[in-house]
Design a protein around this motif. Structure first.
Motif, short mmCIF file in Angstrom:
data_model
loop_
_atom_site.label_atom_id
_atom_site.label_comp_id
_atom_site.label_asym_id
_atom_site.label_seq_id
_atom_site.Cartn_x
_atom_site.Cartn_y
_atom_site.Cartn_z
N TYR A 49 35.72 99.37 2.93
CA TYR A 49 35.03 99.48 1.65
C TYR A 49 33.86 98.50 1.60
N GLY A 76 39.25 103.05 3.70
CA GLY A 76 38.36 101.95 4.05
C GLY A 76 37.72 102.18 5.41
N ASP A 78 40.23 96.91 3.61
CA ASP A 78 41.13 97.57 2.66
C ASP A 78 40.85 97.02 1.27
N ASN A 131 33.16 103.45 -0.22
CA ASN A 131 33.48 103.29 1.20
C ASN A 131 32.30 103.71 2.06
#
Length: 553
Positions: A476, A474, A411, A378
């Motif tokens: 990501y 996130g 996400d 992330n």
């Protein structure tokens, strides 16, 4: 044909092996000419970390030659001839003693730099990995231009080189007074250098090793010719007597040492010897076209073909620089082993221990059929540790996404879609990783289970395993990794004096191979940091010393 020039020793290739051979020959009183096909010296060594794996030297007297032998026997096994490993273990300490005492090199052991297989007998956590100490490139004067620059991705502030110690100080500069002073000194020095040149002259890592050797050769009167490509080795009555460059010949009374850096960019040998699918990427300079190997084969030498790997490997990410050139960035140690990142195959499944050595990581890619794969993390991870060419403390990731170096997803489902993975599989990989991070143990791939891998983790990480951390929230990001060679292993077969052997296994008088042109004493295995540079320095030294005996007789 023009009248031949005459030297005692002709050295072909100005990488680590060629520079060491030339330095050794100069110390022995030989008249030496060093021929380099490109316009710079240093080869792959110049763009490397400058680490040399050299057991049992005067710089690490606590090492044990029996332990080093045991370790190599376990890691390399039958992948190389035992007598070649014995020669390396015996001669490496001699090389270090002679060249270090003469001032041709300046190496020091890292405080903590483990062998790569610390779970095997004979492994150590320090003492065998010797690092090149910083060198003031201003001592080279106008010859500074001959040193091959490092990869731009390994510099900051427009050409300032930094090593591992410098990076630590730079990251702590706002929190530690000593680090602030160190960082300020680096920047002031770099600023002065840039007033008079295109890059910093404080050389570290491979550039430091090359720069110091080059300065030594210049001081000793070694003739260095760049842009000089040898067409063939002259063999008379079974002995190598010189080289031909166009219509010109250079006679070599004592011998010829060939060390041009292997065949990483030799299209036919790469196709014939590399595993399928043949890796398209190489970290090695594109000047390493296998010219030396072709010269040696033409003179009667034989190519080793019995190794488990034809090359040494690293996973690499690829991008196009602003000037249009291609950057192949090796992911050696700064990101893969840190907590909060995973490597996944095309489906989104983990397939390898992310904290293993770069060589074994690529072996894992091939074994799992994960060609190519992705590192996924992330934004917080990138800010703390960086990712590939993206440095720590980078907050604006949009430009990296726009150019295609990074994939982005808000996400798990989005990042899976961005890299073409199955969202359910990737979600399962995330969940497993988070569970392993909490437990401090990775039952699938044993990530962070050895002293080597833990050394690459984050010692300040809050958790039971410095290599395992949760994936976090996130957005990501993912970077694509490719298998890339960092040098070739299957070079020309030699004896323990680095003499090239013919088809009958007999040495060809006057002809030597070293560096990546010589079949690696490590076979296709990778025991520790610097296992290409250490033998290159050693057998360059061995070849020159043996050649010098013919002058004495």
């Amino acid at each position: 044909m023009d009248e031949a020039e005459e030297f005692d020793l002709v050295v072909i290739g100005a990488g680590a092996a060629g520079l060491a051979a030339s330095a050794t020959a100069a110390l022995a009183g030989l008249r030496v000419v060093l021929l380099e096909a490109s316009d710079r010296v240093g080869g792959t060594c110049a763009i490397s970390a400058g680490c040399a794996w050299l057991p049992n030297t005067m710089l690490s007297r606590e090492d044990d030659p029996d332990a080093a032998r045991q370790y190599l026997d376990h890691v390399v096994g039958n992948d190389s001839r035992a007598e070649m490993r014995e020669a390396f273990l015996a001669r490496a300490p001699e090389m270090v003693a002679e060249l270090q005492n003469a001032g041709a090199i300046d190496l020091a052991p890292f405080a903590h730099h483990p062998d790569y297989h610390t779970d095997l007998p004979g492994a150590v956590t320090r003492g065998r990995a010797l690092g090149a100490q910083p060198f003031d490139g201003r001592k080279l004067g106008s010859a500074f231009r001959l040193v091959k620059p490092p990869l731009p991705e390994f510099t900051i502030m427009g050409g300032m080189m930094v090593d591992r110690t410098d990076i630590g100080h730079l990251l702590r500069a706002t929190r530690n007074l000593a680090s602030f002073r160190h960082a300020a000194g680096l920047m002031l020095r770099h600023g002065r250098d840039r007033l008079t040149g295109p890059r910093g002259r404080r050389l570290v890592m491979g550039n430091a090793l090359v720069g110091r050797l080059l300065a030594f050769l210049i001081d000793r009167g070694v003739e260095i010719r760049t842009g000089c490509r040898v067409d063939r080795i002259v063999v008379s009555d079974g002995r190598a007597t010189g080289v031909a460059i166009g219509k010109q010949q250079i006679a070599a009374h004592c011998g010829i040492v060939v060390c041009t850096g292997g065949f990483s960019h030799h299209a036919r040998l790469r196709q014939d010897l590399f595993p399928d699918p043949v890796a398209e990427q190489s970290v090695v300079p594109d000047t390493n076209t296998g010219g030396g190997v072709d010269l040696l084969l033409g003179a009667g030498g034989q190519l080793e073909r019995g190794y488990s790997n034809a090359a040494f490997w690293a996973p690499a990410s690829v991008r196009t620089r602003s000037d249009g050139s291609k950057a192949v960035f090796p992911h050696l140690l700064l990101d893969r082993a840190k907590p909060g990142i995973i490597a996944v195959d095309a489906s989104g499944r983990r397939f390898v221990d992310e904290s293993t050595s770069y060589h074994r990581f690529v072996e894992g890619m091939y074994q799992a059929g994960a060609i190519t794969c992705h590192l996924v993390c992330n934004a917080a991870f990138i800010r703390q540790y960086g990712l590939g060419v993206i440095r720590p403390m980078t907050r604006r990731l949009g430009p990296w996404v726009a150019e295609g170096y990074l994939a982005e997803g808000r996400d798990i489902k989005a990042i899976a879609t961005a890299i073409g993975a199955d969202p359910a599989v990737l979600a399962d990989s995330f969940a497993r990783n988070d569970r392993y991070a909490a437990e401090g143990r990775d039952p699938e791939f044993n990530r962070g289970s050895t002293a080597y891998s833990r050394n690459l983790g984050d010692p300040d990480h809050i958790g039971p395993n410095p290599c395992l951390g949760p994936m976090g929230e996130g957005p990501y990001y993912a970077v694509r990794l490719h298998p890339a060679d960092i040098g070739t292993a299957m070079g020309i077969v030699t004896d323990t004096e680095a003499r090239v052997l013919d088809a009958a296994g007999a040495p060809i008088p006057g002809l030597y191979a070293a560096g990546a042109d010589m079949a690696s004493v490590m076979g296709g295995s990778y025991p520790g940091p610097g296992i290409t540079i250490g033998p290159a320095l050693t057998f360059g030294h061995v070849a020159a010393r043996h050649a010098a005996t013919s002058k004495e007789t």
